[in-house]
Write a protein that holds these residues in place. Structure first.
Motif, PDB file in Angstrom:
ATOM      1  N   ASN A   1      40.940  31.975  26.511  1.00 19.35           N
ATOM      2  CA  ASN A   1      39.749  31.998  25.655  1.00 19.35           C
ATOM      3  C   ASN A   1      39.056  33.355  25.676  1.00 19.35           C
ATOM      4  OD1 ASN A   1      39.973  29.276  24.803  1.00 19.35           O
ATOM      5  ND2 ASN A   1      39.041  28.600  26.732  1.00 19.35           N
ATOM      6  N   THR A   2      39.831  34.423  25.552  1.00 16.92           N
ATOM      7  CA  THR A   2      39.268  35.763  25.543  1.00 16.92           C
ATOM      8  C   THR A   2      39.999  36.618  24.519  1.00 16.92           C
ATOM      9  OG1 THR A   2      38.756  37.687  26.910  1.00 16.92           O
ATOM     10  CG2 THR A   2      40.809  36.558  27.371  1.00 16.92           C
ATOM     11  N   SER A   3      39.408  37.743  24.169  1.00 17.15           N
ATOM     12  CA  SER A   3      40.027  38.676  23.226  1.00 17.15           C
ATOM     13  C   SER A   3      41.123  39.468  23.939  1.00 17.15           C
ATOM     14  CB  SER A   3      38.962  39.624  22.666  1.00 17.15           C
ATOM     15  OG  SER A   3      38.323  40.323  23.729  1.00 17.15           O
ATOM     16  N   PRO A   4      42.055  40.080  23.186  1.00 15.08           N
ATOM     17  CA  PRO A   4      43.124  40.866  23.816  1.00 15.08           C
ATOM     18  C   PRO A   4      42.563  42.011  24.663  1.00 15.08           C
ATOM     19  CG  PRO A   4      43.668  40.426  21.533  1.00 15.08           C
ATOM     20  CD  PRO A   4      42.265  39.950  21.726  1.00 15.08           C
ATOM     21  N   LYS A   5      43.138  42.188  25.827  1.00 11.50           N
ATOM     22  CA  LYS A   5      42.684  43.211  26.759  1.00 11.50           C
ATOM     23  C   LYS A   5      43.686  44.355  26.826  1.00 11.50           C
ATOM     24  CE  LYS A   5      39.067  40.837  27.662  1.00 11.50           C
ATOM     25  NZ  LYS A   5      37.782  41.279  27.061  1.00 11.50           N
ATOM     26  N   GLU A   6      43.153  45.539  27.114  1.00 16.29           N
ATOM     27  CA  GLU A   6      43.980  46.748  27.109  1.00 16.29           C
ATOM     28  C   GLU A   6      44.770  46.925  28.402  1.00 16.29           C
ATOM     29  OE1 GLU A   6      43.386  51.451  25.822  1.00 16.29           O
ATOM     30  OE2 GLU A   6      41.655  50.155  26.157  1.00 16.29           O
ATOM     31  N   LYS A   7      44.179  46.540  29.527  1.00 14.82           N
ATOM     32  CA  LYS A   7      44.806  46.753  30.826  1.00 14.82           C
ATOM     33  C   LYS A   7      44.790  45.457  31.636  1.00 14.82           C
ATOM     34  CE  LYS A   7      46.311  49.230  34.396  1.00 14.82           C
ATOM     35  NZ  LYS A   7      47.645  49.852  34.440  1.00 14.82           N
ATOM     36  N   LEU A   8      45.920  45.113  32.240  1.00 16.80           N
ATOM     37  CA  LEU A   8      46.029  43.935  33.087  1.00 16.80           C
ATOM     38  C   LEU A   8      46.428  44.373  34.501  1.00 16.80           C
ATOM     39  CD1 LEU A   8      47.993  41.485  30.757  1.00 16.80           C
ATOM     40  CD2 LEU A   8      45.548  41.468  31.232  1.00 16.80           C
ATOM     41  N   ALA A   9      45.880  43.674  35.489  1.00 20.47           N
ATOM     42  CA  ALA A   9      46.243  43.937  36.885  1.00 20.47           C
ATOM     43  C   ALA A   9      46.095  42.651  37.675  1.00 20.47           C
ATOM     44  CB  ALA A   9      45.378  45.036  37.489  1.00 20.47           C
ATOM     45  N   GLU A  10      46.869  42.543  38.740  1.00 18.12           N
ATOM     46  CA  GLU A  10      46.904  41.325  39.550  1.00 18.12           C
ATOM     47  C   GLU A  10      46.346  41.607  40.944  1.00 18.12           C
ATOM     48  OE1 GLU A  10      50.587  38.956  41.159  1.00 18.12           O
ATOM     49  OE2 GLU A  10      50.396  38.579  39.013  1.00 18.12           O
ATOM     50  N   PHE A  11      45.549  40.669  41.441  1.00 23.17           N
ATOM     51  CA  PHE A  11      44.954  40.795  42.770  1.00 23.17           C
ATOM     52  C   PHE A  11      45.252  39.529  43.557  1.00 23.17           C
ATOM     53  CE2 PHE A  11      42.489  43.371  39.880  1.00 23.17           C
ATOM     54  CZ  PHE A  11      42.271  44.548  40.578  1.00 23.17           C
ATOM     55  N   LYS A  12      45.693  39.697  44.791  1.00 27.09           N
ATOM     56  CA  LYS A  12      45.941  38.540  45.643  1.00 27.09           C
ATOM     57  C   LYS A  12      44.615  37.989  46.172  1.00 27.09           C
ATOM     58  CE  LYS A  12      50.697  39.286  47.095  1.00 27.09           C
ATOM     59  NZ  LYS A  12      51.633  39.325  48.233  1.00 27.09           N
ATOM     60  N   VAL A  13      44.546  36.670  46.266  1.00 25.85           N
ATOM     61  CA  VAL A  13      43.346  36.007  46.775  1.00 25.85           C
ATOM     62  C   VAL A  13      43.752  35.058  47.894  1.00 25.85           C
ATOM     63  CG1 VAL A  13      42.060  36.191  44.629  1.00 25.85           C
ATOM     64  CG2 VAL A  13      43.522  34.215  45.001  1.00 25.85           C
ATOM     65  N   ASN A  14      42.798  34.779  48.753  1.00 20.84           N
ATOM     66  CA  ASN A  14      43.034  33.880  49.881  1.00 20.84           C
ATOM     67  C   ASN A  14      42.072  32.700  49.811  1.00 20.84           C
ATOM     68  OD1 ASN A  14      45.062  35.478  51.072  1.00 20.84           O
ATOM     69  ND2 ASN A  14      43.526  36.821  51.958  1.00 20.84           N
ATOM     70  N   GLY A  15      42.513  31.643  49.126  1.00 16.24           N
ATOM     71  CA  GLY A  15      41.722  30.428  49.083  1.00 16.24           C
ATOM     72  C   GLY A  15      40.568  30.439  48.117  1.00 16.24           C
ATOM     73  N   GLN A  16      40.251  31.581  47.508  1.00 18.56           N
ATOM     74  CA  GLN A  16      39.146  31.649  46.558  1.00 18.56           C
ATOM     75  C   GLN A  16      39.564  31.043  45.227  1.00 18.56           C
ATOM     76  OE1 GLN A  16      38.704  35.886  46.656  1.00 18.56           O
ATOM     77  NE2 GLN A  16      37.203  35.849  48.323  1.00 18.56           N
ATOM     78  N   LYS A  17      38.656  30.339  44.583  1.00 18.72           N
ATOM     79  CA  LYS A  17      38.952  29.628  43.343  1.00 18.72           C
ATOM     80  C   LYS A  17      38.364  30.379  42.148  1.00 18.72           C
ATOM     81  CE  LYS A  17      41.002  26.303  45.550  1.00 18.72           C
ATOM     82  NZ  LYS A  17      42.472  26.169  45.489  1.00 18.72           N
ATOM     83  N   TYR A  18      39.204  30.555  41.124  1.00 21.34           N
ATOM     84  CA  TYR A  18      38.773  31.201  39.889  1.00 21.34           C
ATOM     85  C   TYR A  18      39.246  30.391  38.700  1.00 21.34           C
ATOM     86  CZ  TYR A  18      37.848  35.176  42.937  1.00 21.34           C
ATOM     87  OH  TYR A  18      37.368  35.966  43.942  1.00 21.34           O
ATOM     88  N   GLU A  19      38.540  30.546  37.578  1.00 21.07           N
ATOM     89  CA  GLU A  19      38.858  29.807  36.366  1.00 21.07           C
ATOM     90  C   GLU A  19      39.220  30.775  35.249  1.00 21.07           C
ATOM     91  OE1 GLU A  19      35.568  27.364  35.405  1.00 21.07           O
ATOM     92  OE2 GLU A  19      35.708  26.118  37.217  1.00 21.07           O
ATOM     93  N   LEU A  20      40.074  30.305  34.319  1.00 10.94           N
ATOM     94  CA  LEU A  20      40.436  31.123  33.165  1.00 10.94           C
ATOM     95  C   LEU A  20      39.195  31.455  32.347  1.00 10.94           C
ATOM     96  CD1 LEU A  20      43.737  29.453  31.897  1.00 10.94           C
ATOM     97  CD2 LEU A  20      43.484  31.679  32.991  1.00 10.94           C
ATOM     98  N   GLY A  21      39.098  32.723  31.939  1.00 12.44           N
ATOM     99  CA  GLY A  21      37.953  33.147  31.146  1.00 12.44           C
ATOM    100  C   GLY A  21      36.748  33.565  31.956  1.00 12.44           C
ATOM    101  N   GLN A  22      36.801  33.412  33.264  1.00 17.86           N
ATOM    102  CA  GLN A  22      35.669  33.797  34.108  1.00 17.86           C
ATOM    103  C   GLN A  22      35.501  35.316  34.098  1.00 17.86           C
ATOM    104  OE1 GLN A  22      35.966  32.241  38.067  1.00 17.86           O
ATOM    105  NE2 GLN A  22      34.290  33.484  38.866  1.00 17.86           N
TER     106      GLN A  22
END
Length: 205
Positions: free
Chosen positions: A72-93
């Motif tokens: 539910n977001t507009s196209p983005k120019e740059k993408l990157a991945e970050f590892k998380v430890n148990g933290q919860k995130y939602e799409l579009g946040q």
């Protein structure tokens, strides 16, 4: 969140409380949008993918358009991945610079400026021949001998020679965040950051 995607704005300097001048790099960090959440059950590890910067839909491949629509977001120019430890995130946040605090130490990843094909003096700091006396001609900045004679009879791997310089991924560690502007999403980081102006960087805690 362990980090953000940003854009290098340029350099400036500010004065500390004791009157010392601190050279700083200005980074526009975020706001970033969560475009994918990876879980251990599906992907084998926990991570979150962030998107930064706006991209025209007509310049975005259709598979990526569907990827961004799912978040539910507009196209983005740059993408990157970050590892998380148990933290919860939602799409579009949306993630902003508020995850950092002044005084934090961060690692900044960027692509260094490309300098093209360079010789050993510029690329590796060789001294060259030095004084051009006793008939020496046109070899003041030459590398000199590059290997032994009959044995082993070839140039050893890893020898420092002329070649392409710059344009590689560089990480600068333990840079101190001197100031944060939450209204303009700006980070002022002490010291230099790899890359040219308006280049993308990744800021990691």
């Amino acid at each position: 969140m362990p980090g953000l995607i940003g854009k290098k704005v340029g350099m400036t300097s500010i004065f500390s409380a004791d009157g010392k001048m601190i050279p700083c790099t200005v980074i526009e960090a975020g706001p970033c949008v969560v475009t994918q959440v990876k879980t251990k059950d599906v992907d084998g590890y926990e991570a979150v993918q962030l998107g930064f910067g706006e991209r025209k839909p007509k310049n975005t491949p259709q598979p990526l358009q569907g990827h961004f629509e799912k978040a539910n977001t507009s196209p983005k120019e740059k993408l990157a991945e970050f590892k998380v430890n148990g933290q919860k995130y939602e799409l579009g946040q949306t993630i902003t610079v508020e995850i950092f605090q002044e005084g934090d130490l961060v690692d900044v990843v960027g692509t260094s400026k490309g300098k093209g094909f360079q010789g050993v003096v510029k690329r590796h700091g060789f001294g060259g021949v030095g004084e051009t006396t006793h008939g020496q001609h046109n070899r003041a900045r030459h590398p000199g001998s590059i290997g032994p004679g009959s044995f082993p009879g070839h140039v050893l791997k890893g020898l420092r020679m002329a070649g392409r310089m710059g344009g590689s991924r560089v990480t600068v560690q333990n840079l101190k965040i001197v100031k944060i502007d939450t209204e303009k999403n700006l980070l002022l980081v002490k010291g230099a950051v790899p890359g040219h102006k308006n280049s993308f960087v990744i800021i990691e805690k």
